[in-house]
Design an enzyme around this catalytic site. Structure first.
Site, PDB file in Angstrom:
ATOM      1  N   GLY A  11       0.814  -1.216   0.000  1.00 15.20           N
ATOM      2  CA  GLY A  11       0.000   0.000   0.000  1.00 15.20           C
ATOM      3  C   GLY A  11       0.845   1.263   0.000  1.00 15.20           C
ATOM      4  O   GLY A  11       2.064   1.233  -0.232  1.00 15.20           O
ATOM      5  N   ILE A  13       1.676   3.853   2.447  1.00 14.56           N
ATOM      6  CA  ILE A  13       2.745   4.041   3.437  1.00 14.56           C
ATOM      7  C   ILE A  13       3.658   2.805   3.464  1.00 14.56           C
ATOM      8  O   ILE A  13       4.886   2.925   3.524  1.00 14.56           O
ATOM      9  CB  ILE A  13       2.156   4.325   4.838  1.00 14.56           C
ATOM     10  CG1 ILE A  13       1.311   5.619   4.801  1.00 14.56           C
ATOM     11  CG2 ILE A  13       3.253   4.419   5.896  1.00 14.56           C
ATOM     12  CD1 ILE A  13       0.572   5.946   6.091  1.00 14.56           C
ATOM     13  N   TYR A 154     -13.667   3.551  12.120  1.00  5.58           N
ATOM     14  CA  TYR A 154     -12.244   3.428  11.765  1.00  5.58           C
ATOM     15  C   TYR A 154     -11.368   3.925  12.923  1.00  5.58           C
ATOM     16  O   TYR A 154     -10.483   3.220  13.399  1.00  5.58           O
ATOM     17  CB  TYR A 154     -11.955   4.215  10.485  1.00  5.58           C
ATOM     18  CG  TYR A 154     -10.477   4.427  10.244  1.00  5.58           C
ATOM     19  CD1 TYR A 154      -9.656   3.362   9.879  1.00  5.58           C
ATOM     20  CD2 TYR A 154      -9.885   5.686  10.418  1.00  5.58           C
ATOM     21  CE1 TYR A 154      -8.295   3.554   9.683  1.00  5.58           C
ATOM     22  CE2 TYR A 154      -8.537   5.883  10.221  1.00  5.58           C
ATOM     23  CZ  TYR A 154      -7.741   4.810   9.854  1.00  5.58           C
ATOM     24  OH  TYR A 154      -6.395   4.990   9.681  1.00  5.58           O
TER      25      TYR A 154
HETATM   26  N1  LIG Z   1      -2.569   7.463   4.890  1.00  3.78           N
HETATM   27  C1  LIG Z   1      -2.771   8.117   6.016  1.00  3.78           C
HETATM   28  O1  LIG Z   1      -2.808   9.359   6.027  1.00  3.78           O
HETATM   29  C2  LIG Z   1      -2.933   7.391   7.317  1.00  3.78           C
HETATM   30  C3  LIG Z   1      -3.221   8.150   8.464  1.00  3.78           C
HETATM   31  C4  LIG Z   1      -3.379   7.484   9.678  1.00  3.78           C
HETATM   32  C5  LIG Z   1      -3.219   6.120   9.736  1.00  3.78           C
HETATM   33  N2  LIG Z   1      -2.958   5.406   8.620  1.00  3.78           N
HETATM   34  C6  LIG Z   1      -2.797   3.968   8.736  1.00  3.78           C
HETATM   35  O2  LIG Z   1      -1.603   3.580   8.099  1.00  3.78           O
HETATM   36  C7  LIG Z   1      -1.750   2.260   7.541  1.00  3.78           C
HETATM   37  C8  LIG Z   1      -1.405   2.288   6.062  1.00  3.78           C
HETATM   38  O3  LIG Z   1      -2.341   3.129   5.409  1.00  3.78           O
HETATM   39  P1  LIG Z   1      -2.211   3.562   3.882  1.00  3.78           P
HETATM   40  O4  LIG Z   1      -2.666   4.955   3.782  1.00  3.78           O
HETATM   41  O5  LIG Z   1      -0.890   3.144   3.366  1.00  3.78           O
HETATM   42  O6  LIG Z   1      -3.376   2.663   3.245  1.00  3.78           O
HETATM   43  P2  LIG Z   1      -3.332   1.595   2.042  1.00  3.78           P
HETATM   44  O7  LIG Z   1      -4.750   1.162   1.868  1.00  3.78           O
HETATM   45  O8  LIG Z   1      -2.628   2.146   0.872  1.00  3.78           O
HETATM   46  O9  LIG Z   1      -2.464   0.436   2.660  1.00  3.78           O
HETATM   47  C9  LIG Z   1      -3.018  -0.613   3.433  1.00  3.78           C
HETATM   48  C10 LIG Z   1      -2.586  -1.913   2.783  1.00  3.78           C
HETATM   49  O10 LIG Z   1      -3.113  -2.978   3.586  1.00  3.78           O
HETATM   50  C11 LIG Z   1      -3.589  -3.978   2.710  1.00  3.78           C
HETATM   51  N3  LIG Z   1      -4.641  -4.730   3.406  1.00  3.78           N
HETATM   52  C12 LIG Z   1      -5.896  -4.303   3.719  1.00  3.78           C
HETATM   53  N4  LIG Z   1      -6.565  -5.291   4.316  1.00  3.78           N
HETATM   54  C13 LIG Z   1      -5.727  -6.355   4.386  1.00  3.78           C
HETATM   55  C14 LIG Z   1      -5.865  -7.665   4.878  1.00  3.78           C
HETATM   56  N5  LIG Z   1      -7.021  -8.101   5.425  1.00  3.78           N
HETATM   57  N6  LIG Z   1      -4.803  -8.516   4.781  1.00  3.78           N
HETATM   58  C15 LIG Z   1      -3.628  -8.096   4.215  1.00  3.78           C
HETATM   59  N7  LIG Z   1      -3.463  -6.854   3.712  1.00  3.78           N
HETATM   60  C16 LIG Z   1      -4.504  -5.995   3.798  1.00  3.78           C
HETATM   61  C17 LIG Z   1      -4.118  -3.264   1.496  1.00  3.78           C
HETATM   62  O11 LIG Z   1      -4.129  -4.090   0.335  1.00  3.78           O
HETATM   63  C18 LIG Z   1      -3.139  -2.104   1.369  1.00  3.78           C
HETATM   64  O12 LIG Z   1      -2.084  -2.411   0.467  1.00  3.78           O
HETATM   65  C19 LIG Z   1      -3.179   1.843   7.826  1.00  3.78           C
HETATM   66  O13 LIG Z   1      -3.183   1.069   9.010  1.00  3.78           O
HETATM   67  C20 LIG Z   1      -3.894   3.150   8.066  1.00  3.78           C
HETATM   68  O14 LIG Z   1      -5.019   2.982   8.894  1.00  3.78           O
HETATM   69  C21 LIG Z   1      -2.820   6.019   7.403  1.00  3.78           C
END
Ligand SMILES: NC(=O)c1ccc[n+]([C@@H]2O[C@H](COP(=O)([O-])OP(=O)(O)OC[C@H]3O[C@@H](n4cnc5c(N)ncnc54)[C@H](O)[C@@H]3O)[C@@H](O)[C@H]2O)c1
Length: 322
Positions: A11, A13, A154
């Protein structure tokens, strides 16, 4: 060479964290199920394609909710560290589909904690979120502030993960740091987030939608800085901690439009839309704790980070990937 299991490594991050870990000579075991739930998995395929050239990058297309398959990965790879980023991550969708958010975000985290305990993982970093603070008006948001009024299931699931993680620290002496990320943006950006949507529309001459009167503000934090803080947390076991990672310089939506205009040299066409109830008014991180415990602070000003996002959008759009 130390092995890091990165969940959600395909994903936004996760792919940047994986890139930085590889550059620091870690072996990266990526676990991701490439779900199409938030955005086109082709972007995730492209993220891992860029990483796969490195022989220290190992990919498992595995669901974190599948305890058996996830256990096989732990058994085979025996990671020293876990960076747990996999989650369903959209605030508004969580209001519509709370059950699956709770299943993946809490159930999946439980699996990670159980298997990390079983396999003696030295340190675990868990992605939490500024969403846990809800609409707190105590600015900047501090880790000691109450976090029991999330606006969406969430944010609630992320707070539940922190509490669950503490019980594992308490009962099994595990090292776990939960990082409350604030509004990440940059290359590999998630397409459902404002910086990506606006960047794309402005490049195309489309109309961007600004919620409310544009005074809502966000502590937009460059993803490279987030990755740096994540790796620092991973390298420094602290017992149990919850730490904000944010830019400590919120920008209003109106200001963000101007940054895009300056960076692209294009004029944005703007229309107003009603604010969403599950979106908070302001995010603004107190980062005193991150500075003190992790020796971390962000180094990328918003103008520079948006420039990187625009460059990435331009490069990938030319290849028709995003
Ligand atoms: N992007 C932001 O600004 C932000 C802010 C706060 C927290 N977060 C947290 O950071 C983390 C990464 O977020 P992101 O923005 O990169 O999101 P993203 O959706 O790009 O990355 C999450 C990844 O997890 C994978 N995933 C989802 N469900 C899954 C499962 N059941 N089994 C295996 N893989 C699974 C998805 O395919 C995806 O590649 C998350 O936990 C999110 O809640 C992100």
């Amino acid at each position: 060479m130390k092995t890091v299991l990165v969940t959600g490594g395909a994903g936004f991050i996760g792919s940047v964290v994986s890139r930085e870990l590889l550059s620091k000579d870690y072996r990266v075991v990526c676990v991701d199920n490439f779900t199409d739930d938030l955005y086109d998995p082709a972007l995730k395929e492209d993220n891992v394609k860029r990483l796969s050239g490195n022989t220290n990058f190992i990919l498992y297309r595995t669901d974190i909710c599948n305890f058996g398959e996830l256990g096989d990965v732990f058994k085979k790879e025996n990671p020293q560290f876990v960076v747990h980023l996999a989650a369903r991550a959209n605030t508004r969708k969580a209001v519509e589909e709370p059950r699956s958010y709770i299943d993946v975000n809490i159930g999946g985290t439980l699996n990670i904690l159980e298997l990390s305990k079983e396999h003696g993982v030295a340190n675990i970093v868990i992605a939490s979120s500024s969403s846990v603070y809800g609409n707190s008006t105590n600015m900047p948001l501090n880790e000691n502030d109450p976090a029991d009024r999330a606006l969406s299931p969430y944010g609630m699931s992320k707070r539940a993960d922190e509490i669950l993680a503490f019980t594992y620290h308490h009962n099994f002496k595990m090292n776990i740091t939960c990082l409350r990320y604030f509004n990440a943006y940059g290359e590999n950006n998630r397409p459902d987030l404002v910086p990506y949507i606006w960047g794309n529309l402005i490049l195309d001459g489309g109309e961007i939608e600004v919620s409310g009167d544009g005074s809502r503000s966000r502590d937009y934090t460059y993803v490279g800085d987030i990755a740096d803080g994540t790796i620092k947390a991973m390298e420094k076991p602290l017992g149990f901690e919850v730490i904000n990672l944010g830019n400590h310089r919120p920008v209003s939506l109106k200001e963000l439009v101007t940054v895009f205009e300056v960076v692209t040299g294009l004029q944005a066409k703007v229309k107003s839309r009603p604010s969403n109830k599950a979106s908070v008014e302001t995010t603004y991180a107190d980062i005193t704790k991150a500075k003190k415990l992790l020796d971390w602070e962000p180094t990328t000003p918003i103008e520079e980070g948006i420039e990187k996002l625009i460059t990435w959008l331009r490069d990938n759009r030319l290849k028709n990937i995003v």
